[in-house]
Design an enzyme around this catalytic site. Structure first.
Site, short mmCIF file in Angstrom:
data_model
loop_
_atom_site.label_atom_id
_atom_site.label_comp_id
_atom_site.label_asym_id
_atom_site.label_seq_id
_atom_site.Cartn_x
_atom_site.Cartn_y
_atom_site.Cartn_z
CG LEU A 64 -21.54 7.62 -38.10
CD1 LEU A 64 -22.21 8.89 -37.60
CD2 LEU A 64 -20.34 7.27 -37.25
CE1 TYR A 114 -21.41 -4.39 -32.54
CE2 TYR A 114 -19.66 -4.38 -30.88
CZ TYR A 114 -20.50 -3.70 -31.74
OH TYR A 114 -20.44 -2.34 -31.81
CE LYS A 118 -19.47 -2.15 -34.96
NZ LYS A 118 -19.92 -1.00 -35.78
CG ASN A 143 -18.58 1.21 -23.09
OD1 ASN A 143 -19.40 0.38 -23.44
ND2 ASN A 143 -17.42 0.88 -22.53
N PRO A 292 -43.53 46.03 -0.37
CG PRO A 292 -45.26 46.79 -1.76
CD PRO A 292 -44.80 45.59 -0.99
#
Length: 382
Positions: A64, A114, A118, A143, A292
């Site tokens: 991860l 990015y 990946k 997401n 009460p």
């Protein structure tokens, strides 16, 4: 079973590791894992020598680790490809062909730094599998939202949750934009299923089965409704799975000094009545305090029905059927010493009397929220 989790201190890593520790401690069950499992946690600040030991002994690897918002674009490749290369090289060094999972992204199809990093990581995994015969599981996550996600990093949901919870402004450029969202607990559930070979595989890739396509404007609208619910007492519609998960996420971003909020107490000499929760289709919940020897009620309803449960003190609930000219008075004695729910049927006038010398506290549910324009409440002594 020895499980290596890299990126163990990241968003998904923390959630996965915490559940593995729950299984390890016997607090959660898993059909594959038992309490004798070992969890190897590795992150960017770990001693590199530890990776040698972990790769030698691991029975399953969850990779991860990754980079989302680096200072320099070159760090994308270093973090998303470079570390994966080191990990696989170390596994090969010890001839360890255990299954390896890698966290990729739907952006792997994009031609940006990015996405390219990946995609390179994915190809590296596939080549490793062809070379060694090891099973690889490549997840192209959309997401992800949920607790412990860092705001102002790479999650709009985390940022919106944080800012709205902290009374900070948010920016929405296009509320019509649709985000494909997966909930972190669903991700963890999928990863744990992968341990037993029950991953949700679609061709070369694996995926979380439950994906929520939601417009950005709808997400923001829900988040602001969560914030306002403290004033309206209208709880979110948790029967909707996405709403439930988003609300859980939002609450995890509350400021530490804002967990509590006051309620309006309707006080008179007889005691008090305080509404706690309103729901869209499941009625309302309230707390009634009787002084009460005080009697409250002496009314009946056509359609409105209630449930009473005395949680402290002692008393009696009396009923009389309005459809009988000489209806008998029915009595139910109640006490906080014995938790018992008393149904308040329609067509019966009723009251509750405190028989003790201390306050009597009654938890109440009503099948509909109070409507001053249609109270459906008619005075009649029991």
């Amino acid at each position: 079973m020895n499980i290596l989790v890299t990126g163990a201190k990241g968003f998904v890593g923390r959630n996965l590791v915490s559940q593995l520790h729950n299984i390890q401690a016997g607090k959660a069950k898993n059909e594959v894992l038992s309490e004798d499992l070992k969890v190897y946690e590795f992150d960017i600040d770990s001693d590199p020598a530890e990776l040698e030991i972990y790769c030698k002994n691991a029975d399953f690897v969850f990779n991860l680790a990754g980079v989302n918002r680096p200072k320099e674009q070159t760090e994308f490749m270093e973090g998303n490809f470079g570390f994966a290369s080191i990990l696989l090289t170390t596994l090969k060094k010890y001839n360890n062909t255990c299954p390896v999972m890698i966290s990729s992204s739907i952006q792997a199809t994009q031609n940006n730094p990015y996405g390219e990093s990946k995609r390179a990581g994915e190809n590296l995994m596939f080549e490793y599998s062809r070379e060694t015969g090891a099973k690889v599981l490549v997840y192209r996550f959309p997401n992800i939202f949920g607790k412990w996600c860092r705001p102002h990093y790479n999650s709009a949901v985390a940022t919106f949750c944080h800012n709205i919870a902290h009374d900070l402004p948010i920016q929405v450029n296009d509320p019509a934009v649709v985000l494909n969202l997966v909930y972190v607990d669903d991700v963890v559930k999928e990863l744990l299923a992968a341990l037993s070979g029950k991953e949700n595989r679609k061709g070369n890739y694996c995926e979380v089965s439950t994906v929520y396509p939601v417009a950005l404007g709808s997400i923001v609208e829900l988040l602001y409704s969560f914030k306002e619910s403290r004033n309206t007492l209208n709880v979110p519609h948790v029967g909707d799975a996405f709403t439930k998960k988003l609300y859980s996420t939002y609450l995890s971003y509350l400021p530490k000094d804002k967990f509590g909020y006051p309620l309006k107490m309707n006080v008179d000499p007889r005691g008090s009545f305080t509404e706690i929760i309103r729901t869209r289709d499941q009625g309302q919940f309230s707390v009634n305090v009787s002084k009460p020897h005080i009697t409250k009620g002496n009314h009946w309803h056509h359609t409105k029905n209630e449930k009473f449960m005395v949680v402290s003190g002692k008393g009696v609930i009396r009923f009389r059927n309005m459809n009988e000219e000489q209806g008998e008075v029915i009595e139910y004695y109640v006490s906080g010493d014995r938790m018992e729910v008393i149904d308040i049927p329609t067509g019966y006038t009723h009251h509750i009397e405190n028989l003790g010398d201390t306050d009597m506290v009654t938890f109440m549910w009503c099948n509909e929220c109070f409507d001053p324009q249609n109270p459906d409440t008619f005075f009649e002594k029991v």
